[in-house]
Design a protein around this motif. Structure first.
Motif, mmCIF file in Angstrom:
data_model
loop_
_atom_site.group_PDB
_atom_site.id
_atom_site.type_symbol
_atom_site.label_atom_id
_atom_site.label_comp_id
_atom_site.label_asym_id
_atom_site.label_seq_id
_atom_site.Cartn_x
_atom_site.Cartn_y
_atom_site.Cartn_z
ATOM 1 N N UNK A 171 -3.796 60.901 37.775
ATOM 2 C CA UNK A 171 -5.082 61.594 37.644
ATOM 3 C C UNK A 171 -6.219 60.575 37.504
ATOM 4 N N UNK A 172 -5.991 59.513 36.756
ATOM 5 C CA UNK A 172 -7.021 58.484 36.582
ATOM 6 C C UNK A 172 -7.287 57.757 37.904
ATOM 7 N N UNK A 173 -6.264 57.466 38.673
ATOM 8 C CA UNK A 173 -6.427 56.799 39.966
ATOM 9 C C UNK A 173 -7.203 57.667 40.944
ATOM 10 N N UNK A 174 -6.901 58.945 41.000
ATOM 11 C CA UNK A 174 -7.595 59.866 41.898
ATOM 12 C C UNK A 174 -9.059 59.983 41.490
ATOM 13 N N UNK A 175 -9.357 60.018 40.202
ATOM 14 C CA UNK A 175 -10.734 60.123 39.716
ATOM 15 C C UNK A 175 -11.522 58.868 40.091
ATOM 16 N N UNK A 176 -10.940 57.701 39.944
ATOM 17 C CA UNK A 176 -11.618 56.454 40.317
ATOM 18 C C UNK A 176 -11.869 56.405 41.811
ATOM 19 N N UNK A 177 -10.942 56.824 42.613
ATOM 20 C CA UNK A 177 -11.109 56.843 44.059
ATOM 21 C C UNK A 177 -12.238 57.782 44.466
ATOM 22 N N UNK A 178 -12.308 58.938 43.863
ATOM 23 C CA UNK A 178 -13.363 59.905 44.171
ATOM 24 C C UNK A 178 -14.721 59.373 43.752
ATOM 25 N N UNK A 179 -14.810 58.755 42.609
ATOM 26 C CA UNK A 179 -16.089 58.197 42.134
ATOM 27 C C UNK A 179 -16.548 57.072 43.059
ATOM 28 N N UNK A 180 -15.636 56.273 43.546
ATOM 29 C CA UNK A 180 -15.997 55.197 44.464
ATOM 30 C C UNK A 180 -16.475 55.732 45.790
#
Length: 157
Positions: free
Chosen positions: A19-28
């Motif tokens: 979930x943290x990886x997906x959130x960082x990818x979306x923010x980028x």
């Protein structure tokens, strides 16, 4: 079917990591999608520098004199041996065909030179093509290629 959890990580921690990886990818992706080349609030783009290239070419031509004519003289040796060809250049230097000059530093000229372009001296070995020929040393002394002591050597004539 789910994979068993590795020894050091619990199953609920793996879900949080995803979930943290997906959130960082979306923010980028959101942050990179809104780039703008114009300045904030202005409708015209910023001026760009103009590059000017100046090229100057200079051509220099050097004239070279034409080569002087070459005179070839063939003389026949009376003793057994080959025909020796002597080439004289218009500037007055002498040498065998294929050699680079034959003017000696001692004032005399040698008509037959070694492969390196040097005058022969008495006692040196003769080439097969020089058997029976006569020339001079760097000092101007006449020497002859003759059979002496089981070898062809330059001896005083």
């Amino acid at each position: 079917m789910t994979d068993p959890a590795p020894a050091g990580i619990r199953p609920h921690r793996r879900k949080r990591l995803w979930a943290a990886c997906v959130a960082l990818l979306a923010a980028g992706a959101v942050g990179c999608g809104s780039t703008n080349d114009t300045a904030a609030g202005s409708a015209t783009p910023a001026p760009r520098p103009t590059v000017t290239v100046s090229v100057t070419a200079t051509v220099t031509e050097t004239a070279e004199p034409e080569p002087a004519p070459t005179v070839t003289k063939t003389r026949t040796v009376r003793k057994p041996g080959p025909t020796v060809t002597v080439t004289r250049r218009a500037s007055g230097t002498t040498g065998t065909s294929g050699s680079s000059g034959g003017v000696s530093s001692g004032g005399g000229t040698c008509s037959i030179t070694s492969n390196a372009g040097n005058c022969y001296a008495a006692g040196q070995f003769c080439r097969n093509s020089d058997h029976g020929a006569t020339t001079t040393t760097a000092g101007g002394t006449r020497i002859r290629c003759s059979y002496s002591g089981s070898a062809w050597r330059w001896t005083y004539a």
